[in-house]
Design a protein around this motif. Sequence first.
Motif, PDB file in Angstrom:
ATOM      1  N   ARG A  18       0.835  -1.207   0.000  1.00 61.03           N
ATOM      2  CA  ARG A  18       0.000   0.000   0.000  1.00 61.03           C
ATOM      3  C   ARG A  18       0.871   1.259   0.000  1.00 61.03           C
ATOM      4  NH1 ARG A  18      -2.814  -1.523   3.820  1.00 61.03           N
ATOM      5  NH2 ARG A  18      -1.985  -0.367   5.600  1.00 61.03           N
ATOM      6  N   ARG A  19       1.902   1.277   0.829  1.00 61.98           N
ATOM      7  CA  ARG A  19       2.778   2.449   0.908  1.00 61.98           C
ATOM      8  C   ARG A  19       3.593   2.607  -0.378  1.00 61.98           C
ATOM      9  NH1 ARG A  19       3.194   3.339   6.546  1.00 61.98           N
ATOM     10  NH2 ARG A  19       1.000   3.453   7.176  1.00 61.98           N
ATOM     11  N   MET A  20       3.998   1.484  -0.971  1.00 60.52           N
ATOM     12  CA  MET A  20       4.715   1.547  -2.240  1.00 60.52           C
ATOM     13  C   MET A  20       3.839   2.180  -3.314  1.00 60.52           C
ATOM     14  SD  MET A  20       7.485   0.523  -4.081  1.00 60.52           S
ATOM     15  CE  MET A  20       8.207  -1.053  -3.627  1.00 60.52           C
ATOM     16  N   SER A  21       2.572   1.775  -3.358  1.00 60.45           N
ATOM     17  CA  SER A  21       1.642   2.324  -4.347  1.00 60.45           C
ATOM     18  C   SER A  21       1.457   3.822  -4.139  1.00 60.45           C
ATOM     19  CB  SER A  21       0.298   1.593  -4.264  1.00 60.45           C
ATOM     20  OG  SER A  21      -0.585   2.032  -5.266  1.00 60.45           O
ATOM     21  N   GLU A  22       1.332   4.245  -2.892  1.00 62.63           N
ATOM     22  CA  GLU A  22       1.176   5.672  -2.593  1.00 62.63           C
ATOM     23  C   GLU A  22       2.417   6.448  -3.030  1.00 62.63           C
ATOM     24  OE1 GLU A  22       0.530   5.516   1.584  1.00 62.63           O
ATOM     25  OE2 GLU A  22      -1.563   4.848   1.428  1.00 62.63           O
ATOM     26  N   MET A  23       3.596   5.906  -2.757  1.00 64.66           N
ATOM     27  CA  MET A  23       4.846   6.577  -3.125  1.00 64.66           C
ATOM     28  C   MET A  23       4.975   6.687  -4.637  1.00 64.66           C
ATOM     29  SD  MET A  23       8.805   5.428  -2.304  1.00 64.66           S
ATOM     30  CE  MET A  23       8.863   4.218  -3.648  1.00 64.66           C
ATOM     31  N   TYR A  24       4.696   5.590  -5.337  1.00 64.37           N
ATOM     32  CA  TYR A  24       4.879   5.583  -6.789  1.00 64.37           C
ATOM     33  C   TYR A  24       3.859   6.494  -7.461  1.00 64.37           C
ATOM     34  CZ  TYR A  24       6.317   3.645 -11.285  1.00 64.37           C
ATOM     35  OH  TYR A  24       6.814   3.493 -12.560  1.00 64.37           O
ATOM     36  N   GLU A  67      -4.128  -5.934  -5.878  1.00 64.58           N
ATOM     37  CA  GLU A  67      -3.082  -6.756  -6.475  1.00 64.58           C
ATOM     38  C   GLU A  67      -2.109  -5.913  -7.290  1.00 64.58           C
ATOM     39  OE1 GLU A  67      -2.652 -10.965  -8.904  1.00 64.58           O
ATOM     40  OE2 GLU A  67      -4.546 -10.353  -7.996  1.00 64.58           O
ATOM     41  N   ARG A  68      -0.821  -6.086  -7.010  1.00 60.47           N
ATOM     42  CA  ARG A  68       0.243  -5.356  -7.692  1.00 60.47           C
ATOM     43  C   ARG A  68       1.453  -6.266  -7.868  1.00 60.47           C
ATOM     44  NH1 ARG A  68      -3.455  -2.344  -7.318  1.00 60.47           N
ATOM     45  NH2 ARG A  68      -3.577  -0.229  -6.519  1.00 60.47           N
ATOM     46  N   HIS A  69       2.254  -5.956  -8.882  1.00 61.53           N
ATOM     47  CA  HIS A  69       3.628  -6.445  -8.848  1.00 61.53           C
ATOM     48  C   HIS A  69       4.552  -5.286  -9.195  1.00 61.53           C
ATOM     49  CE1 HIS A  69       4.330  -7.183 -13.334  1.00 61.53           C
ATOM     50  NE2 HIS A  69       5.532  -6.804 -12.932  1.00 61.53           N
ATOM     51  N   GLY A  70       5.685  -5.266  -8.552  1.00 54.03           N
ATOM     52  CA  GLY A  70       6.686  -4.250  -8.837  1.00 54.03           C
ATOM     53  C   GLY A  70       7.905  -4.893  -9.475  1.00 54.03           C
ATOM     54  N   ALA A  71       8.858  -4.062  -9.895  1.00 56.32           N
ATOM     55  CA  ALA A  71      10.080  -4.593 -10.501  1.00 56.32           C
ATOM     56  C   ALA A  71      11.260  -3.687 -10.155  1.00 56.32           C
ATOM     57  CB  ALA A  71       9.933  -4.719 -12.010  1.00 56.32           C
ATOM     58  N   VAL A  72      12.371  -4.320  -9.808  1.00 47.50           N
ATOM     59  CA  VAL A  72      13.610  -3.583  -9.535  1.00 47.50           C
ATOM     60  C   VAL A  72      14.774  -4.296 -10.207  1.00 47.50           C
ATOM     61  CG1 VAL A  72      12.908  -2.543  -7.343  1.00 47.50           C
ATOM     62  CG2 VAL A  72      13.944  -4.824  -7.347  1.00 47.50           C
ATOM     63  N   ARG A  73      15.833  -3.521 -10.460  1.00 46.28           N
ATOM     64  CA  ARG A  73      17.039  -4.055 -11.091  1.00 46.28           C
ATOM     65  C   ARG A  73      18.219  -3.776 -10.173  1.00 46.28           C
ATOM     66  NH1 ARG A  73      15.272  -0.478 -16.308  1.00 46.28           N
ATOM     67  NH2 ARG A  73      13.456  -1.726 -16.937  1.00 46.28           N
ATOM     68  N   LEU A  74      18.890  -4.831  -9.735  1.00 43.01           N
ATOM     69  CA  LEU A  74      20.005  -4.714  -8.797  1.00 43.01           C
ATOM     70  C   LEU A  74      21.334  -4.826  -9.532  1.00 43.01           C
ATOM     71  CD1 LEU A  74      18.537  -6.990  -5.976  1.00 43.01           C
ATOM     72  CD2 LEU A  74      18.267  -4.519  -6.281  1.00 43.01           C
ATOM     73  N   GLY A  75      22.399  -4.351  -8.855  1.00 41.88           N
ATOM     74  CA  GLY A  75      23.687  -4.303  -9.520  1.00 41.88           C
ATOM     75  C   GLY A  75      24.722  -5.294  -9.050  1.00 41.88           C
ATOM     76  N   LYS A  76      24.604  -5.773  -7.793  1.00 41.68           N
ATOM     77  CA  LYS A  76      25.657  -6.653  -7.284  1.00 41.68           C
ATOM     78  C   LYS A  76      25.057  -7.753  -6.413  1.00 41.68           C
ATOM     79  CE  LYS A  76      26.750  -3.086  -3.818  1.00 41.68           C
ATOM     80  NZ  LYS A  76      27.825  -2.251  -3.226  1.00 41.68           N
TER      81      LYS A  76
END
Length: 459
Positions: A18-24, A67-76
């Motif tokens: 919920r907080r992620m959705s509000e931030m985005y 219902e949500r899905h998010g996506a992130v890309r990490l470096g190491k």
Amino acid sequence: MNDTTFLPSDEIRSLFSRRMSEMYRAEVPLYGDLLDVVADVNADSMREPTLLAQLRRKGELERIDVERHGAVRLGKPEELATMRRLFKVMGMAPVGYYDLSVAGVPVHSTAFRPVTDASLSNNPFRVFTSLLRLELIENPVLRAEVQEILARRNIFTPRVLALIEQAETAGGLTAAQAEEFVAQALETFRWHSEATVSKATYDKLLAAHRLIADVACFKGPHINHLTPRTLNIDDAQVEMTRRGMAAKDVIEGPPRRKVPILLRQTSFRALQERVAFVGESEAEAGTHTARFGEIEQRGVALTRKGRALYDALLSRVRDANGAGNAGADYQARLDAAFSDFPDDLKTMREAGLGFFRYALTDKGRAANQDALAAKSLQALVDEGWLDAEPITYEDFLPVSAAGIFQSNLGSDEQKSYAANSAQAVFEAALGAKVQDEIALYEEAQARSLKAAVPFLSAA
């Protein structure tokens, strides 16, 4: 005696989602417009009594809006290992291994998600998490530079690391600790408009691959999309275009069907966002393209046999004359190929192509168990003793994910890497094995069958 009351991980996950959705939504106002499109299309779709009844039977009606899905890309690798620990606090485990290098994207990935029936029903929030593959950067000097840039950063706050350790040591977090944990965890996913490198370095990495620049040049792995679930992606894409969003021309995944299968995805183009580079004045600020809006429609989870048929049909379309998903005739070619995939639940179930969750009907519960034991599974369903509801696909498709990546990296980004699955290397970085997504569906189907008709549990 320890009287500490911990907040259930399902509730922590719901709070974070919920907080992620509000931030985005605050960071990317178009995401709010996308939520409005999905809400309107879903409301129209649920006017269909059959669909509404099925959602109720499957216990999915309550989860559609959240219902949500998010996506992130990490470096190491260390970032991936810590991300696994962070998501574990929320009841999420790594499921599936996805090699996107075969489609020209230098990452491999997993999806962190809940895995139990109860947790999925509560909140199925997922995060598709990718790790940059430095070995795919051919230039050794550039590879070393990227490695050195990434080595300087720490994407997690000291406090969230302490709270992760607290959860691991104590066995959970209190409500107050969970609130702080979520607030601190969000800092990892927040957008930062200041790059950590000069414009010259950014341009050099951008020329190598846009995704390399996105991963390596910023303080953290800003969430690059947050995806709501729609019940009719075709109508939603039309509505996106009608409201002025630059939607993809092609919906990734299987074609439109009476019985949706697996996952279909579309998106609007990534936004150009102003970025301040190291050593540059405000007047010299540039732009970066990474974050976009995506929607998805989920269908029936396929068995290994069903997935093999899906993959073969999709390859038939994409490999024909090297056309991939390009060309005005792509949709027609896709529709033609998938005419070989049964489009009704009864045939899919009898052919062993899809997964189903079984439960006794009122008729079955009133029946003599010895009489039921004499019948086959097919007869129990066909004669109304047993309900068979399709299990929803909770995971992702590598070709579709790569298609979304590419459409938002630019049409000139069709790089080519040799097929190079490296699951063991990924799991070493992760610090754990990824779970086999198909095995999870097999177990869910078997559990339901055992609960409904124990004498058929070995079937």
